[in-house]
Design a protein around this motif. Structure first.
Motif, PDB file in Angstrom:
ATOM      1  N   ILE A 224       0.835  -1.214   0.000  1.00  0.00           N
ATOM      2  CA  ILE A 224       0.000   0.000   0.000  1.00  0.00           C
ATOM      3  C   ILE A 224       0.866   1.259   0.000  1.00  0.00           C
ATOM      4  CG2 ILE A 224      -0.345  -0.144   2.529  1.00  0.00           C
ATOM      5  CD1 ILE A 224      -3.116   1.278   1.955  1.00  0.00           C
ATOM      6  N   LYS A 225       0.542   2.150  -0.930  1.00  0.00           N
ATOM      7  CA  LYS A 225       1.092   3.501  -0.892  1.00  0.00           C
ATOM      8  C   LYS A 225       0.016   4.364  -0.257  1.00  0.00           C
ATOM      9  CE  LYS A 225       0.481   7.056  -3.509  1.00  0.00           C
ATOM     10  NZ  LYS A 225       0.521   8.291  -2.684  1.00  0.00           N
ATOM     11  N   PRO A 226       0.258   4.870   0.937  1.00  0.00           N
ATOM     12  CA  PRO A 226      -0.772   5.693   1.571  1.00  0.00           C
ATOM     13  C   PRO A 226      -0.870   7.076   0.923  1.00  0.00           C
ATOM     14  CG  PRO A 226       1.152   5.529   2.994  1.00  0.00           C
ATOM     15  CD  PRO A 226       1.443   4.689   1.794  1.00  0.00           C
ATOM     16  N   THR A 227      -1.833   7.845   1.360  1.00  0.00           N
ATOM     17  CA  THR A 227      -2.000   9.217   0.893  1.00  0.00           C
ATOM     18  C   THR A 227      -0.725  10.014   1.149  1.00  0.00           C
ATOM     19  OG1 THR A 227      -4.245   9.003   1.727  1.00  0.00           O
ATOM     20  CG2 THR A 227      -3.560  11.211   1.022  1.00  0.00           C
ATOM     21  N   TYR A 228      -0.389  10.914   0.221  1.00  0.00           N
ATOM     22  CA  TYR A 228       0.758  11.790   0.423  1.00  0.00           C
ATOM     23  C   TYR A 228       0.577  12.541   1.741  1.00  0.00           C
ATOM     24  CZ  TYR A 228       4.388  15.216  -0.432  1.00  0.00           C
ATOM     25  OH  TYR A 228       5.506  15.988  -0.316  1.00  0.00           O
ATOM     26  N   ARG A 230       0.785  10.975   4.770  1.00  0.00           N
ATOM     27  CA  ARG A 230       0.387  10.056   5.854  1.00  0.00           C
ATOM     28  C   ARG A 230       1.615   9.507   6.612  1.00  0.00           C
ATOM     29  NH1 ARG A 230      -3.434   9.738   9.314  1.00  0.00           N
ATOM     30  NH2 ARG A 230      -1.517  10.568  10.195  1.00  0.00           N
ATOM     31  N   GLN A 245       6.239   8.588  -1.102  1.00  0.00           N
ATOM     32  CA  GLN A 245       5.541   8.191   0.120  1.00  0.00           C
ATOM     33  C   GLN A 245       6.038   6.819   0.556  1.00  0.00           C
ATOM     34  OE1 GLN A 245       2.899   8.574   2.792  1.00  0.00           O
ATOM     35  NE2 GLN A 245       4.129  10.406   2.465  1.00  0.00           N
ATOM     36  N   GLY A 247       5.451   3.205   2.608  1.00  0.00           N
ATOM     37  CA  GLY A 247       4.355   2.285   2.921  1.00  0.00           C
ATOM     38  C   GLY A 247       4.913   0.894   3.103  1.00  0.00           C
ATOM     39  N   TYR A 281      -6.305   0.758  11.329  1.00  0.00           N
ATOM     40  CA  TYR A 281      -6.663   0.181  10.026  1.00  0.00           C
ATOM     41  C   TYR A 281      -7.160  -1.264  10.138  1.00  0.00           C
ATOM     42  CZ  TYR A 281      -4.096   4.241   8.267  1.00  0.00           C
ATOM     43  OH  TYR A 281      -3.665   5.512   8.002  1.00  0.00           O
ATOM     44  N   PRO A 472      -4.233   7.463  -1.955  1.00  0.00           N
ATOM     45  CA  PRO A 472      -3.772   6.154  -1.503  1.00  0.00           C
ATOM     46  C   PRO A 472      -4.108   5.071  -2.533  1.00  0.00           C
ATOM     47  CG  PRO A 472      -5.846   6.677  -0.417  1.00  0.00           C
ATOM     48  CD  PRO A 472      -5.510   7.857  -1.310  1.00  0.00           C
ATOM     49  N   GLU A 498      -7.519   5.269   3.646  1.00  0.00           N
ATOM     50  CA  GLU A 498      -6.860   3.972   3.547  1.00  0.00           C
ATOM     51  C   GLU A 498      -7.758   2.867   4.097  1.00  0.00           C
ATOM     52  OE1 GLU A 498      -5.312   6.730   4.506  1.00  0.00           O
ATOM     53  OE2 GLU A 498      -3.598   6.893   3.149  1.00  0.00           O
TER      54      GLU A 498
END
Lengths: 521, 95
Positions: A224-228, A230, A245, A247, A281, A472, A498
């Motif tokens: 997972i690439k989270p939101t810029y 995060r 980012q 992750g 999460y 994300p 996410e």
């Protein structure tokens, strides 16, 4: 299961807390596995065995005292892009020769604060520039997956654990492995390979254009690439600062959720780190997705995409529909411009970020007759071809007379790419489903890719839009192609949502099953 | 737009990367392939579109104007190829 390295993080966490196993035992199991496999797979560039054992011992003490952190005693691999105090941190570049930072990145500091154990530093494309892990100064990483010929044998009952594959219907598929070595994807190729080959319980990774999601898809792992904003970028060697980012790459969706919770934080040391609490999460895993609106973007159906990938995408749509989601066709009209815009924005930022490697403050120095010659010789010897190529493109597009035509135009296109997503989310779409990559893993030293840099760049065609829009995205394994190689589906969410990605990815995982390579290494 | 050998050499110098004649020739081809690929951006109508400056709307965080760090000269030069008493050593820059 007898092999401790095959436990997921959630399984190991339970056994550690119940005192069924110790952190020292699981750490030793991983260190032995690395010792055997790493000469073949080249996933680690440095193994920190002594440190790992010390950390495991401290974890066992905390477990005994009942003071276990969220990742207490869990052995992890760390991408070489993260600064780790006193330990090899070179972004797998020759230019950072011998660099051992005097500080710790925020992401890794968060993991150690939660009790995780560091096994070592993982191989990657030099400065995270690449999609095959072949640009590393330390040589390519090998994918534990190999192509195979498939023969299906129907079994009377479900059968597991003998190195074969299990499919939902109880059919055992016998595979004859091909000898050709494949890339694990990149740039987080070491992370993906190590997780898939059971050389760590989970790994940190980073994603600027697809560097978490593409290798995850190539190795049957979850990334997972989270939101810029995060995860803090502090102490992560910078490539393209508006896109980078951090992750996790993990063996299943739950493990990815557990790792991201620890990695993410609000960090005063990174001005782009977001000030909002990190959700639990893991808590959303298993929640039904009934009524959720899933967008299917028509622009992700590209020419020359293998049939297997189209079929897998349709399967993914069917699984989500069966789980009660509403499927809607959507349009993201500027999709095809994301990759060209990326190849202006990312090199421009890289050329600026990599200006610091000058042979003065750290790393390699090649002497010259004056300071300029020293800079030029140091950078010529220290950077590999792909990195030089990108610095050159970046320098060119930012140079006088070209800035407006290239850089400004690309940043305007970027606004339009982001607007496409905003429109779709404003129309009520909760999550977008796409393939993760346009192909399965390809061969080491693939001639097509080597002869044309743009061919290699096309690997990121489905992932790069997400970085351009700061959203994300998660890659979850969804099946095998005709040659027995894993393929992934990608879910894209609203900023800082996410949770919806984990929730939906888990539904796909439940339907698709889990995939692991047959051991040959 | 495309670049010629002379431009490639000029850009390499701007980027402070020494290139041989052979490097420069190879790079000219590679850079033109990439510039050819990004050319398609020109077909996008960007009239009235603001260039992106921040991918997530966020207020720039400001720190208190106080000293929170320092006295780390040894740490700062620890990784340098050549130092002398907490100074970075470089070839002579002024004759």
């Amino acid at each position: 299961m007898s092999d401790l390295t095959h436990l997921t993080i959630s399984e190991a966490r339970a056994k550690l807390r119940d005192k069924e196993i110790t952190a020292a035992e699981i750490t030793d199991a991983y260190l032995s596995a690395i010792e055997r496999a790493n000469p073949v797979l080249n996933a680690y560039v440095t193994v920190t065995a002594d440190k790992a054992r010390d950390m495991a011992k401290a974890s066992d003490a905390r477990l005994t005292r009942g003071e276990a952190g969220a990742l207490e005693g869990i052995p992890l691999g760390i991408k070489d892009l993260f600064a780790t105090e006193g330990i090899h941190t070179q972004a797998c570049s020759h230019v950072l020769d011998g660099f051992k930072p005097r500080y710790e990145s925020t992401v890794t500091a968060n993991l150690w604060a939660d009790g995780a154990v560091m096994l070592g530093k993982l191989n990657m494309d030099e400065f995270a520039m690449g999609s095959s892990n072949e640009t590393s100064y330390y040589g390519p990483v090998i994918n534990p997956w190999r192509r195979s010929r498939l023969d299906t044998v129907v079994m009377p009952t479900t059968h597991q654990g003998d190195g074969g594959f299990v499919s939902a219907g109880g059919a055992r598929t016998a595979r004859t492995l091909d000898n050709a070595q494949l890339v694990p994807g990149g740039s987080s190729g070491g992370s993906a390979s190590a997780v898939a080959a059971f050389l760590c319980a989970g790994a940190t990774a980073t994603d600027t254009g697809g560097s978490i999601r593409q290798p995850a898809a190539f190795t049957g792992t979850v990334g997972i690439k989270p939101t810029y904003g995060r995860c803090s970028r502090w102490g992560v060697v910078a490539f393209a600062s508006s896109l980078d980012q951090a992750g996790p790459i993990a063996r299943d969706v739950r493990d990815a959720a557990i790792l991201l919770k620890s990695m993410a934080s609000s960090d005063p040391k990174d001005t782009t780190s977001v000030d909002r609490p990190v959700p639990d999460y893991e808590a959303v895993i298993g929640r039904p997705i009934k009524g959720m609106k899933v967008g299917i973007p028509k622009e992700y159906r590209v020419d020359g995409m293998p049939e297997d990938i189209e079929a897998l995408w349709q399967k993914g749509i069917a699984w989500l529909k069966d789980a009660g989601a509403e499927i809607v066709d959507i349009s993201l009209p500027h999709t095809k411009y994301a990759l060209p815009a990326y190849y202006i924005v990312a090199p421009a930022e890289a050329s600026s970020n990599l200006a610091r490697y000058d042979g003065v403050r750290y790393g390699l120095r090649v002497p010259g007759k004056d300071i300029v010659e020293m800079y030029e010789k140091t950078r010529a010897a220290g950077f590999g071809r792909e990195v030089k190529r990108r610095i050159m493109i970046g320098t060119y597009v930012l140079s006088a007379g070209y800035y407006d035509a290239y850089y400004l135009q690309a940043q305007k296109v970027r606004t339009l790419i982001k607007r496409d997503f905003e429109n779709v989310f404003a129309a009520g779409v909760d999550v977008i489903l796409t393939p993760a990559t346009p192909s399965a893993a390809f061969g080491i030293a693939d001639e097509d890719m080597a002869s044309d840099p743009v061919k290699m760049y096309l690997n990121d065609i489905f992932t790069v839009t997400v970085n351009m829009a700061g959203l994300p995205g998660i890659s979850v394994p969804a099946g095998l192609d005709g040659k027995g190689l894993p393929l992934g589906l990608q879910l894209i969410g609203r900023p800082f949502d996410e949770e919806t990605l984990f929730q939906t990815a888990h539904v796909i995982e439940q339907a698709a099953g889990r995939f692991q390579p047959e051991k040959w290494w | 737009m495309s670049v010629d050998l002379q431009t490639v050499k000029r850009v390499a110098h701007l980027a402070r990367i020494a290139v041989s004649e052979e490097d420069a020739e190879r790079m000219t081809g590679e850079l033109n392939a990439i510039l050819g690929f990004v050319e398609q951006l020109n077909e996008v109508d960007v009239a009235g579109v603001e260039p992106m400056t921040s991918v997530t709307p966020m207020e720039m965080k400001k720190r208190q104007d106080v000293v929170t760090d320092g006295s780390k000269a040894t740490d700062i030069v620890a990784n340098a190829p050549a130092t002398d008493e907490n100074f970075f050593l470089v070839p002579k820059v002024v004759e």
